[in-house]
Design a protein around this motif. Structure first.
Motif, PDB file in Angstrom:
ATOM      1  N   THR A 162       0.834  -1.199   0.000  1.00  0.00           N
ATOM      2  CA  THR A 162       0.000   0.000   0.000  1.00  0.00           C
ATOM      3  C   THR A 162       0.871   1.251   0.000  1.00  0.00           C
ATOM      4  O   THR A 162       1.860   1.336   0.728  1.00  0.00           O
TER       5      THR A 162
ATOM      6  N   ARG B 142      -9.973   4.186  -0.310  1.00  0.00           N
ATOM      7  CA  ARG B 142     -10.245   5.091  -1.422  1.00  0.00           C
ATOM      8  C   ARG B 142      -8.991   5.324  -2.267  1.00  0.00           C
ATOM      9  O   ARG B 142      -7.878   5.350  -1.740  1.00  0.00           O
ATOM     10  N   PRO B 143      -9.163   5.530  -3.561  1.00  0.00           N
ATOM     11  CA  PRO B 143      -8.035   6.047  -4.357  1.00  0.00           C
ATOM     12  C   PRO B 143      -7.611   7.395  -3.784  1.00  0.00           C
ATOM     13  O   PRO B 143      -8.437   8.164  -3.302  1.00  0.00           O
ATOM     14  N   ARG B 144      -6.315   7.675  -3.798  1.00  0.00           N
ATOM     15  CA  ARG B 144      -5.856   8.913  -3.184  1.00  0.00           C
ATOM     16  C   ARG B 144      -4.890   9.657  -4.089  1.00  0.00           C
ATOM     17  O   ARG B 144      -4.225   9.084  -4.951  1.00  0.00           O
TER      18      ARG B 144
ATOM     19  N   TYR C  69      -0.863  10.278  -8.015  1.00  0.00           N
ATOM     20  CA  TYR C  69      -2.089   9.485  -7.887  1.00  0.00           C
ATOM     21  C   TYR C  69      -1.663   8.035  -7.663  1.00  0.00           C
ATOM     22  O   TYR C  69      -0.812   7.516  -8.394  1.00  0.00           O
ATOM     23  N   ASP C  70      -2.278   7.382  -6.685  1.00  0.00           N
ATOM     24  CA  ASP C  70      -1.774   6.069  -6.274  1.00  0.00           C
ATOM     25  C   ASP C  70      -2.070   4.949  -7.261  1.00  0.00           C
ATOM     26  O   ASP C  70      -1.663   3.811  -7.032  1.00  0.00           O
ATOM     27  N   HIS C  71      -2.734   5.256  -8.372  1.00  0.00           N
ATOM     28  CA  HIS C  71      -2.897   4.226  -9.396  1.00  0.00           C
ATOM     29  C   HIS C  71      -1.693   4.160 -10.332  1.00  0.00           C
ATOM     30  O   HIS C  71      -1.652   3.301 -11.230  1.00  0.00           O
ATOM     31  N   GLY C  72      -0.703   5.058 -10.145  1.00  0.00           N
ATOM     32  CA  GLY C  72       0.517   4.967 -10.933  1.00  0.00           C
ATOM     33  C   GLY C  72       0.801   6.159 -11.808  1.00  0.00           C
ATOM     34  O   GLY C  72       1.404   6.013 -12.878  1.00  0.00           O
ATOM     35  N   GLU C  73       0.424   7.343 -11.351  1.00  0.00           N
ATOM     36  CA  GLU C  73       0.594   8.554 -12.150  1.00  0.00           C
ATOM     37  C   GLU C  73       1.274   9.619 -11.295  1.00  0.00           C
ATOM     38  O   GLU C  73       0.878   9.866 -10.160  1.00  0.00           O
TER      39      GLU C  73
ATOM     40  N   ASP D 200       4.643   1.591 -11.557  1.00  0.00           N
ATOM     41  CA  ASP D 200       3.904   0.463 -11.011  1.00  0.00           C
ATOM     42  C   ASP D 200       3.522   0.818  -9.572  1.00  0.00           C
ATOM     43  O   ASP D 200       4.403   1.067  -8.745  1.00  0.00           O
ATOM     44  N   PRO D 201       2.236   0.872  -9.226  1.00  0.00           N
ATOM     45  CA  PRO D 201       1.846   1.305  -7.881  1.00  0.00           C
ATOM     46  C   PRO D 201       2.435   0.459  -6.759  1.00  0.00           C
ATOM     47  O   PRO D 201       2.531   0.926  -5.626  1.00  0.00           O
ATOM     48  N   THR D 202       2.825  -0.785  -7.048  1.00  0.00           N
ATOM     49  CA  THR D 202       3.398  -1.629  -5.997  1.00  0.00           C
ATOM     50  C   THR D 202       4.918  -1.480  -5.885  1.00  0.00           C
ATOM     51  O   THR D 202       5.507  -1.980  -4.937  1.00  0.00           O
TER      52      THR D 202
END
Length: 739
Positions: A488, A523-525, A541-545, A562-564
């Motif tokens: 996370t 939530r997406p953050r 943005y935590d989806h990878g941006e 990569d978000p991970t």
């Protein structure tokens, strides 16, 4: 022209020699050598063209040579530790007496004589004492000044940041002079913009705290390690595929042996201790740009703030702050009590108890021994406690306790300092476990800021100096909620919300962040953070941006990851930024507001954005003086945050005016919110029955209990009584959803 070319060659060779000294010092990795040579060549040309203006007489060598040597040596030392040249905007802090006395040892002057000799030599050549009649003396002063200014502007526009290591330190310092002068002379409020009529994104100001089941009130121990980067832990570095220049496998093992969970995707919010520790303690953004830190502003105002220690103190906890350095530096002697710490212990108090110290403060072994004694005293009481600890021996210049290390290179001393930290921190954990303290103590180990790490060819990738560390450990006894998955994305400002979530204190304070306890409906953050050393601001943005900008927010580059594995997979992207300039400015300016203070003028008060639920109100804390004959115009921007998948979203947003002195209700109005589109509405509140200092708070009553509301802005203005009053009851403004 031939004479000018000769002078340029002399200056160029001199600058190349000084570049070589930087390489010998270990400050600058040899990458992009062509860009380095070009930067030195341009700087040599600027010096030759402007030499009649800058060096009209040989006697000025006595001034310029030490100054140039100091600039190079300071740039080299800063680059060794932080991976960038210094920011001139930090010169006032660097001139602080505590900073100078703690930093200036004989170690500081290691390469200074070599820079001084080299600078003297090529400056002497530039004075051209044996000049022939055919050799031109350079441009006259006025044209020289115009050419020099033009070259500085061009240099600033051509480089992403003046502190990047490919720059020439002289030119990089020169281009920072206007900004440093502006920051040194600007008033505090001039550093904060209020950007109206700009879109924003509420995901940057969420408080994601689901409310966990808890089995008691554990003690809370927060350990902040000075300058520790997640890249120094081999397990974290391996996760991201990075190869840092410092590895601490023993610290990694200590954390694993004691049952800590590491979060490898941890963002350190900002460089400098007062910015990073403020974010951790107060659940708030630090100042992202290089303006007056929030800790300094709060200390100057002298008003208590609702940070984590005050919230826990109100919940019955005893609170203590213990650091190895002097409390006076960065105003911690004033700020920490205002934040809610009842006991505040620094270097001075430790020396009274017999803890030896030099430089910044005591070495880690005696310091953590003293911490163990303080924690034992706290644990002997009959109430739970919250203690925050910050060491200092891992801070530059890493004054060695071992005489065998005297004279060793700076990075060698740094490695030794962190190895000593590993032993001392491991010893503290062993002691606390043997004493049974860890049975009922929630432990957080993080860093005040992330020390930079060098990696071949990676020096200009973003976030190198935001590679944070976060390790959490639940109490040994009792039943406690699970932590979020290790991959996370978490940040410094999540610590406060995590503690509140663990204790079930959802209704307390305006703090923001995302709880690090497990939440299947996380939530997406969005996350805003910065690097004041490289003058960079980041929108993630935590989806990878990721959008990386300089501090003007004008020059930006989009990145994907990569978000991970965010620190090891960054790739430049051609996608256009989702946030335009106005939105970037608004997000940064709103993050610059102190959560419990906001920004005020004579008749207006605007507070920072936040998130409210049925349980948690938004406390304005404006402390705005209103006369009996004055109305209040309250403008609210809000964004729905549905708790479930249902599109049905409805509730009442109550705007409540209270007397700040005694808490009496003075007036209230309600706004009906329907649908998930943004809402902007203005209410006019009736005048109070008497002159008062008032607060305007927001309460949310949704139809579905899980639905939340993001407050984009709360703007309160005084108005004359000639303005019309609204109808009684719930106001239902006409709101048209976007097409």
């Amino acid at each position: 022209m031939t004479g000018t070319l000769k002078l340029w060659a002399l200056a160029f060779v001199g600058l190349l020699v000084m570049r070589g000294l930087l390489l010998m010092q270990g400050a600058v990795p040899l990458y992009l050598p062509g860009m380095m040579v070009l930067a030195d060549g341009v700087t040599a040309l600027a010096l030759v063209l402007a030499r009649r203006l800058l060096l009209p007489t040989p006697w000025l060598i006595a001034f310029y040579a030490p100054l140039i040597a100091l600039i190079y040596h300071a740039a080299g030392m800063h680059a060794e530790i932080h991976g960038s040249f210094f920011r001139l905007a930090h010169i006032l802090q660097a001139m602080d007496s505590e900073f100078l006395s703690s930093t200036l040892s004989w170690h500081f002057f290691g390469y200074f004589p070599l820079y001084l000799l080299t600078a003297t030599a090529w400056l002497f050549a530039l004075t051209d004492r044996a000049e022939s009649k055919t050799l031109r003396r350079g441009l006259p002063p006025v044209p020289a000044a115009m050419v020099l200014l033009g070259m500085l502007l061009g240099y600033y526009a051509a480089t992403p940041s003046p502190t990047y290591l490919i720059n020439n330190p002289l030119m990089a310092t020169g281009v920072q002079v206007p900004g440093a002068f502006w920051r040194a002379t600007a008033r505090d409020e001039e550093t904060m913009l209020v950007v109206d009529d700009a879109d924003t994104d509420p995901v940057f100001f969420l408080r994601d705290q689901p409310g966990q089941a808890h089995s008691g009130r554990p003690n809370i121990l927060l350990v902040m390690v000075e300058g520790l980067s997640g890249a120094y832990l081999p397990s974290v570095a391996e996760h991201h595929g990075v190869h840092a220049d410092l590895a601490l496998p023993e610290l990694d093992r200590h954390l694993q042996d004691h049952g800590f969970q590491l979060f490898p995707n941890t963002v350190a919010m900002q460089r400098q201790t007062n910015r990073g520790s403020y974010s951790i303690i107060c659940g708030d953004y630090p100042r992202i740009t290089t303006s007056v830190p929030k800790m300094t502003l709060i200390a100057s105002a002298g008003e208590p703030v609702e940070c984590l220690p005050r919230t826990l103190q109100n919940a019955g906890y005893r609170t203590a702050y213990i650091q190895a350095a002097s409390l006076a530096f960065m105003n911690k002697d004033v700020f920490m009590p205002l934040a809610g710490y009842q006991a505040v212990i620094g270097r001075e108090a430790l020396e009274v108890t017999g803890v030896p110290s030099e430089g910044w403060g005591p070495d880690d072994a005696p310091f953590f021994d003293a911490v163990a004694e303080q924690l034992a005293e706290l644990d002997a009481g009959d109430t739970p406690w919250f203690a925050t600890v910050l060491n200092v021996a891992t801070h530059h210049p890493f004054t060695p306790e071992d005489e065998d290390l005297v004279g060793e290179a700076l990075l060698t001393r740094r490695t030794h300092a962190f190895e000593q930290l590993t032993d001392a921190l491991g010893g503290l954990l062993d002691t606390l476990q043997a004493q049974g303290v860890l049975d009922n103590t929630f432990v957080v180990i993080t860093s005040d800021e992330a020390g930079g790490h060098a990696e071949e060819g990676e020096s200009e990738k973003p976030m190198r100096s935001n590679f944070g560390v976060m390790a959490l450990r639940m109490p040994s006894q009792g039943r406690w909620p699970a932590l979020a998955p290790a991959e996370t994305l978490v940040a410094h400002m999540d610590v406060a919300v995590t503690v509140l979530d663990l204790l079930g204190l959802d209704e307390a304070g305006n703090m923001i962040g995302s709880s690090m306890l497990n939440n299947p409906r996380r939530r997406p953050r969005g996350l805003l953070f910065g690097d004041t050393y490289s003058a960079q601001s980041y929108f993630l943005y935590d989806h990878g941006e990721l959008l990386a900008c300089d501090e003007t927010l004008l020059r930006c580059q989009q990145w994907a990851f990569d978000p991970t594995r965010m620190f090891g997979t960054l790739q430049a992207s051609e996608i256009a930024p989702r946030l335009d300039l106005a939105a970037r400015n608004r997000i940064v300016s709103e993050a610059s507001l102190i959560r419990d203070a906001g920004v005020a003028s004579d008749d207006r008060y605007r507070v920072a954005p936040g998130t409210i639920t049925r349980r948690r109100a938004y406390h304005g804390r404006q402390n705005l003086s209103v006369a009996e004959a004055e109305l209040l115009e309250v403008t609210v921007e809000a964004q729905a945050l549905p708790g479930g998948r249902s599109a049905d979203y409805e509730g009442d947003l109550w705007v409540v005016m209270r007397d700040r002195g005694n808490g009496d209700l003075l007036a209230e109005r309600a706004i009906r919110v329907q649908g998930v589109y943004p809402l902007t509405t203005t209410l006019v509140m009736p005048p109070p029955v008497r002159a008062a200092s008032i607060d305007v708070n927001l309460h949310w009553e949704p139809v579905n209990d899980d639905d939340e509301l993001a407050i984009r802005s709360l703007d309160v203005r005084r108005k004359p009584t000639t303005s019309p009053l609204p109808a009684e009851g719930v106001v239902r403004p006409e709101v048209i959803p976007p097409e």
